[in-house]
Design a protein around this motif. Structure first.
Motif, short mmCIF file in Angstrom:
data_model
loop_
_atom_site.label_atom_id
_atom_site.label_comp_id
_atom_site.label_asym_id
_atom_site.label_seq_id
_atom_site.Cartn_x
_atom_site.Cartn_y
_atom_site.Cartn_z
N ASP A 12 -2.14 40.34 -40.30
CA ASP A 12 -3.50 39.81 -40.48
C ASP A 12 -3.57 38.29 -40.36
N GLY A 14 -0.41 36.29 -39.47
CA GLY A 14 0.68 35.76 -38.66
C GLY A 14 1.83 35.13 -39.43
N ARG B 26 -7.69 46.90 -34.43
CA ARG B 26 -6.26 46.60 -34.64
C ARG B 26 -5.92 46.67 -36.13
N MET B 27 -6.79 46.11 -36.96
CA MET B 27 -6.52 46.10 -38.40
C MET B 27 -6.61 47.52 -38.98
N GLU B 33 -0.12 47.40 -31.31
CA GLU B 33 0.13 46.02 -30.85
C GLU B 33 0.26 45.98 -29.33
N LEU B 47 0.87 34.86 -30.32
CA LEU B 47 1.65 34.88 -31.55
C LEU B 47 2.86 34.01 -31.31
N GLN B 48 2.90 32.86 -31.99
CA GLN B 48 3.95 31.89 -31.74
C GLN B 48 5.05 31.99 -32.78
N LEU B 49 5.86 30.95 -32.87
CA LEU B 49 7.03 30.99 -33.74
C LEU B 49 6.66 31.23 -35.20
N HIS B 50 5.64 30.55 -35.69
CA HIS B 50 5.30 30.63 -37.11
C HIS B 50 4.05 31.45 -37.39
N ALA B 51 3.16 31.55 -36.44
CA ALA B 51 1.84 32.10 -36.72
C ALA B 51 1.12 32.37 -35.41
N TYR B 52 -0.13 32.80 -35.51
CA TYR B 52 -0.96 32.90 -34.32
C TYR B 52 -1.29 31.50 -33.84
N HIS B 80 -5.05 24.05 -40.23
CA HIS B 80 -4.46 23.16 -41.22
C HIS B 80 -4.93 21.72 -41.08
N TRP B 95 -2.36 27.52 -36.56
CA TRP B 95 -2.26 28.34 -37.75
C TRP B 95 -3.46 29.26 -38.01
N LYS B 97 -5.74 32.51 -38.69
CA LYS B 97 -5.47 33.89 -39.14
C LYS B 97 -6.18 34.85 -38.19
N LEU B 98 -5.48 35.91 -37.80
CA LEU B 98 -6.07 36.87 -36.86
C LEU B 98 -7.45 37.34 -37.33
N VAL B 99 -7.54 37.67 -38.60
CA VAL B 99 -8.78 38.27 -39.09
C VAL B 99 -9.94 37.27 -39.10
N TYR B 420 7.36 24.72 -32.73
CA TYR B 420 6.22 25.62 -32.75
C TYR B 420 6.33 26.79 -31.76
#
Lengths: 107, 551
Positions: A12, A14, B26-27, B33, B47-52, B80, B95, B97-99, B420
């Motif tokens: 949700d 990441g 998707r949720m 996926e 979707l990268q190293l840490h997050a979307y 951020h 950073w 969030k997908l939702v 990143y």
């Protein structure tokens, strides 16, 4: 020595997460369940795939890790950066997630 | 600036609604996926190293104040508190969030922006000269054709699944400030001998693991035929480009393997079939779009002021900033003010939400509401009265945006690297910071003169290292970061790929190595010679000698 953990991203938002021995997912590598042989890794991967199928995580995979001074650390630099956050970042203060480290010195 | 018509607006809001439904499915688990991934990528969400990571398109690098304020708002509300301006004049958020992305896209749509076609094997956001409409050497404003290409390529059904991604850049000047020769298609507006305006069409440029300089396949294409000619190029590529090997799928490989002449023959044959069909726009439609890019109402009586001249004399820091960051404007009395996003020790290309707001305010007050993003990861206020420059500079200083280093050593292009990016092998940002701190003395940078350093964290070359005067490529050597140096690359109208100078340097040695290259140049340069000119005269041998003699 065989030491692996499973990592993924939370679907949700990441966030980078690790499978724990309690079959939960933690944003802290130190909480990770460390497989000490291939059989244990197979069991962990099955848990990862199950979490993918349930839509909790995305892209689960095994990484090499080691236990140093009673804490789990990643072997590869890439996974160390994934665990600790970018070594250089413009948001020098964590925003809303204590898994995000503000600044990590150059290794 | 272009404003959305009802078709643009409907298309974007419909796409956001579709994506909201896809995220919802998707949720809920009704999309896997594997099914969802291509859908999110079509909307610029990686979707990268840490997050979307969300890449938002900034067509031809042009923004209004309202749009910049929205980018700042999105940085605060959904990310951020900062964003990263990229080498394709876009902005990336690291950073989200997908939702929350559907809400984010809804807000973006209110200012006529989106993230469509910022990923995937389609025609990506068209880029252009960041000084378009403001420079004297321009034949015509290239953004008019950038906008026409944007409209033609958006959701073009025939070109939604190309062999690989496809990048087009347009310039209207002889001096190339858009790196058009390292794009899949580079377009240069110029006049032919008869005085008619048209395009030089270059095809097959690119960087990555196989860097190539684009070849001219048509020296002069009448403007009216641009879209049909582009369509012919894309059709030949779509049909003949390789799909069996992603590393050989870009059009540069096709052009290289066929030969530019044979490729041009195929394009001309295809074009002959379609050139008088419905693809090209009627003149009235071109004129309608052209009207959006009419020059702003500049004060033709403005010709600087005594106060401005006084400030230049009395304030050395201001004079230094003007010297490096300010360029002449087509209208006397006006200037182009570059805003460096490369402070000493900073993250190149990053801007905080507060800084974005400052730039938006300055654009509204002093630059006819216009902002540009450069492929060199800086911002531009394109229409500033010279007498307002001091106030602009002071406001930039308060926001830590007054670094006086445009075109100098500190103005490095740097990809996000391993900090990143999931594709990277090594970090780029810490290397750039080591170098910028090593050369932090602005006077030293000015003495060194024009010097382009470009840093990539992997062979995909997002940091343009192939075309840096000094290029730095991060590689992984047995788990350790190392950095390979190339010398002699150029991204301008004389574009060239740099030559590898020798074995890679350890992360602890790379700043020393760059300093050795710079010192060697200073020892060898003739009066008035820039780095790239000295290198062209003496070759890389002396640099190799000094680099590896002490290594």
């Amino acid at each position: 020595m065989f030491e692996n953990v499973i990592t993924a991203n939370r679907l949700d938002d990441g966030t980078v997460i690790y499978l724990t021995r309690e079959s939960l997912w933690s944003p802290t590598l130190a909480d990770a369940w460390v497989a000490e042989d291939e059989d244990e890794a197979v069991v962990m991967m099955a848990a990862g795939e199950n979490a993918e199928n349930k839509g909790i995580v995305v892209g689960a995979y095994l990484i090499a890790a080691e236990v140093l001074d009673d804490t789990v650390v990643a072997v590869r630099l890439r996974e160390g950066i994934r665990a600790d956050g970018p070594t250089r970042r413009t948001d020098s203060v964590s925003v809303d997630d204590n898994s995000e480290q503000a600044h990590v010195p150059l290794r | 600036m272009y404003r959305y018509d009802e078709f643009d607006a409907a298309l974007v809001t419909q796409r956001v609604a579709q994506f909201r439904d896809q995220v919802d499915r998707r949720m809920k688990g009704t999309l896997s996926e594997d099914e969802f991934r291509p859908l999110r990528l079509m909307n610029g969400l990686y979707l990268q190293l840490h997050a979307y990571m969300l890449r938002v398109a900034i067509p031809y690098g042009t923004l209004s104040s309202v749009q910049m304020r929205m980018l700042a708002h999105i940085a605060r509300r959904y990310d951020h508190g900062y964003g990263h301006f990229t080498t394709r004049q876009n902005i990336q958020y690291n950073w989200p969030k997908l939702v929350e992305v559907p809400d984010l896209l809804d807000e973006l749509a209110t200012v006529e922006m989106h993230a469509i076609q910022t990923s995937g094997n389609c025609i990506r956001n068209v880029t252009s000269d960041p000084y378009a409409g403001a420079v004297a050497d321009e034949v015509e404003d290239p953004r008019i054709w950038g906008e026409i290409i944007r409209q033609w390529s958006t959701f073009h059904p025939e070109f939604s699944f190309l062999p690989r991604k496809f990048k087009i850049a347009v310039t209207g000047s002889a001096e190339d400030r858009a790196a058009i020769r390292v794009h899949d298609i580079g377009l240069r507006i110029h006049r032919n001998e008869a005085g008619e305006v048209g395009f030089e069409v270059m095809v097959g440029g690119g960087q990555g693991r196989t860097p190539m300089i684009a070849k001219t396949i048509r020296a002069f294409l009448p403007k009216a035929h641009l879209l049909s000619y582009l369509e012919a190029i894309l059709r030949v590529y779509n049909l003949m480009g390789r799909r069996d090997n992603k590393y050989k799928a870009r059009i540069k490989i096709l052009v290289h393997e066929m030969g530019a002449e044979a490729f041009a023959d195929q394009v001309e044959a295809e074009w002959a079939e379609i050139k008088d069909g419905p693809v090209d726009l009627p003149a009235s439609e071109v004129a309608r779009i052209e009207n959006y890019f009419a020059p702003p109402a500049l004060d033709t009586a403005s010709n600087g002021s005594a106060d401005y001249a006084l400030k230049l004399k009395s304030d050395a820091a201001f004079a230094a900033w003007v010297g490096s960051n300010v360029l002449g404007h087509v209208q006397p009395g006006y200037a182009i003010a570059n805003i460096s996003l490369k402070p000493v020790g900073g993250v190149p290309g990053d801007a905080t939400a507060e800084q974005m707001d400052v730039v938006a305010d300055l654009a509204a007050r002093y630059s006819h509401d216009e902002i540009r993003v450069t492929y060199e990861q800086n911002l531009v206020l394109p229409h500033v009265r010279r007498e307002d420059l001091y106030a602009v500079w002071q406001a930039l200083g308060e926001a830590k945006l007054d670094t006086a280093n445009i075109g100098l050593l500190g103005d490095m292009i740097v990809c996000p690297g391993l900090d990143y990016c999931s594709l990277a092998n090594a970090r780029s940002i810490p290397v750039s910071q080591q170098i910028s701190e090593r050369f932090s003395d602005p006077e030293r940078q000015r003495k060194i003169g024009k010097l382009d350093i470009k840093i990539s964290g992997c062979i995909n070359a997002c940091g343009h290292h192939h075309v840096g005067h000094i290029g730095i490529l991060g590689v992984d050597k047995r788990g350790k970061e190392h950095y390979q140096i190339t010398l002699g690359g150029k991204a301008n109208q004389d574009a060239a790929v740099g030559a590898i100078v020798g074995p890679a340097f350890a992360e602890t040695d790379i700043a020393d190595a760059v300093e050795t290259v710079v010192d060697t140049y200073l020892d060898l340069r003739a009066d008035g010679e820039e780095f790239i000119e000295t290198l062209g005269r003496v070759g890389i041998a002396p640099f190799k000698e000094t680099l590896y003699a002490t290594h």
